[in-house]
Scaffold this active site. Sequence first.
Site, PDB file in Angstrom:
ATOM      1  N   LYS A 162     -16.278  -4.077 -29.474  1.00  0.00           N
ATOM      2  CA  LYS A 162     -16.110  -4.608 -28.122  1.00  0.00           C
ATOM      3  C   LYS A 162     -16.985  -5.822 -27.908  1.00  0.00           C
ATOM      4  CE  LYS A 162     -17.099  -3.305 -23.394  1.00  0.00           C
ATOM      5  NZ  LYS A 162     -17.827  -2.425 -22.536  1.00  0.00           N
ATOM      6  N   LYS A 167     -21.003  -2.927 -29.856  1.00  0.00           N
ATOM      7  CA  LYS A 167     -20.822  -3.558 -28.542  1.00  0.00           C
ATOM      8  C   LYS A 167     -21.754  -4.755 -28.434  1.00  0.00           C
ATOM      9  CE  LYS A 167     -20.983  -2.805 -23.580  1.00  0.00           C
ATOM     10  NZ  LYS A 167     -21.008  -1.832 -22.475  1.00  0.00           N
TER      11      LYS A 167
HETATM   12  N1  LIG Z   1     -21.427   0.374 -19.410  1.00  0.00           N
HETATM   13  C1  LIG Z   1     -20.936  -0.809 -19.011  1.00  0.00           C
HETATM   14  C2  LIG Z   1     -19.588  -1.219 -19.481  1.00  0.00           C
HETATM   15  N2  LIG Z   1     -18.587  -0.400 -19.914  1.00  0.00           N
HETATM   16  C3  LIG Z   1     -17.479  -1.196 -20.173  1.00  0.00           C
HETATM   17  C4  LIG Z   1     -17.826  -2.520 -19.913  1.00  0.00           C
HETATM   18  C5  LIG Z   1     -16.987  -3.755 -20.025  1.00  0.00           C
HETATM   19  C6  LIG Z   1     -15.521  -3.590 -20.014  1.00  0.00           C
HETATM   20  C7  LIG Z   1     -14.768  -4.830 -19.690  1.00  0.00           C
HETATM   21  O1  LIG Z   1     -15.336  -5.945 -19.592  1.00  0.00           O
HETATM   22  O2  LIG Z   1     -13.562  -4.717 -19.543  1.00  0.00           O
HETATM   23  C8  LIG Z   1     -19.147  -2.536 -19.500  1.00  0.00           C
HETATM   24  C9  LIG Z   1     -19.847  -3.766 -19.078  1.00  0.00           C
HETATM   25  C10 LIG Z   1     -21.197  -4.076 -19.537  1.00  0.00           C
HETATM   26  O3  LIG Z   1     -21.637  -3.646 -20.605  1.00  0.00           O
HETATM   27  O4  LIG Z   1     -21.872  -4.770 -18.793  1.00  0.00           O
END
Ligand SMILES: NCc1[nH]cc(CCC(=O)O)c1CC(=O)O
Length: 331
Positions: free
Chosen positions: A257, A203
């Site tokens: 991601k 991520k």
């Molecule tokens: N735990 C936070 C989380 N879980 C999924 C997303 C992003 C998903 C998306 O942008 O569609 C995020 C955002 C972040 O890390 O700030």
Amino acid sequence: MANPIIAPFPSTRLRRMRRTANLRAMISETDLSAANLIWPIFVTEVAGAEGEIPSMPGVERLTLDGAKRAAERAARLSIPAICIFPHSDQELRTETCERAWDPDNIGNRAIRAIKEAVPELAVMTDIALDPYNINGHDGFVVDGEILNDETVEALVKMALAQAEAGADILGPSDMMDGRIGALRAALELEGHKDVAILSYAAKFASAFYGPFRDAVGASGRLVGDKKTYQINPGNRQEALRCVARDLAEGADMVMVKPGMPYLDICREVKDRFAAPTFAYQVSGEYAMLEGAIRNGWLSRDAMLESLLAFRRAGCDGVLSYFAPAVAEMLA
Ligand SMILES: NCc1[nH]cc(CCC(=O)O)c1CC(=O)O
């Protein structure tokens, strides 16, 4: 990779097999079906907060009833899994985040409601403190620092509450070190040996999460950024180490991601580890495509092509806000 033998032109004319739809179908290398989709939904407990999210046109925050209807729709469309993201009462965010492991928080209520309505639908969750944290971070913040080990202990409690509520797949999205091993051990110990973990393993600290943070009410809250725990977007080797580490700690599946800007990572993860590999086509990717489609600048085929690209890059499936629309187009 195989070494294709190419006779010189005109013996080889690659256009021969592209001439008709049936010939093209015969040599199609990649397929996309509803079975490859996981549908992320937002569920709110705040009266009046339901309805469309301005930076994600076409995506709504749902009530519990709305979540049940979404689950029924997913089942009708043969989408195998839905992923729940809670929009919690903003007034109840705290520094200590105890609502994250409350059995009756909105996320856990949504799990129960969906499992009751559509038991066969796989329910995935998000594990991170950000929906309940006063400052929008995924971990505890003390003196400006995101605490790792204390956060992992909280994530374990959160995971057990979700497993207890009936979740099939847990999705730790927090990027703390050591959380997969801790979650796996706790699940075994507490009688949840069959609950799967889909780790947000690679991520990245991305600008493409903006609309999501609007959707869950974290945008105005977030103090600073998430660069001390999410991966630098330029770091390929570090991403691969994260995936290796999470698999070694007991993740059943791994995720890359965001998605489209990171297809190289998807391919490499699949080739190296041969594990079930997913990508998250995140909110910003959705906003770009849907915005352009709504303006008439792109056709809806762009949606299908974007998802097919994940399959070509080696992904078994994709979390996508387009899931229901695409499943309808494919049906
Ligand atoms: N735990 C936070 C989380 N879980 C999924 C997303 C992003 C998903 C998306 O942008 O569609 C995020 C955002 C972040 O890390 O700030």
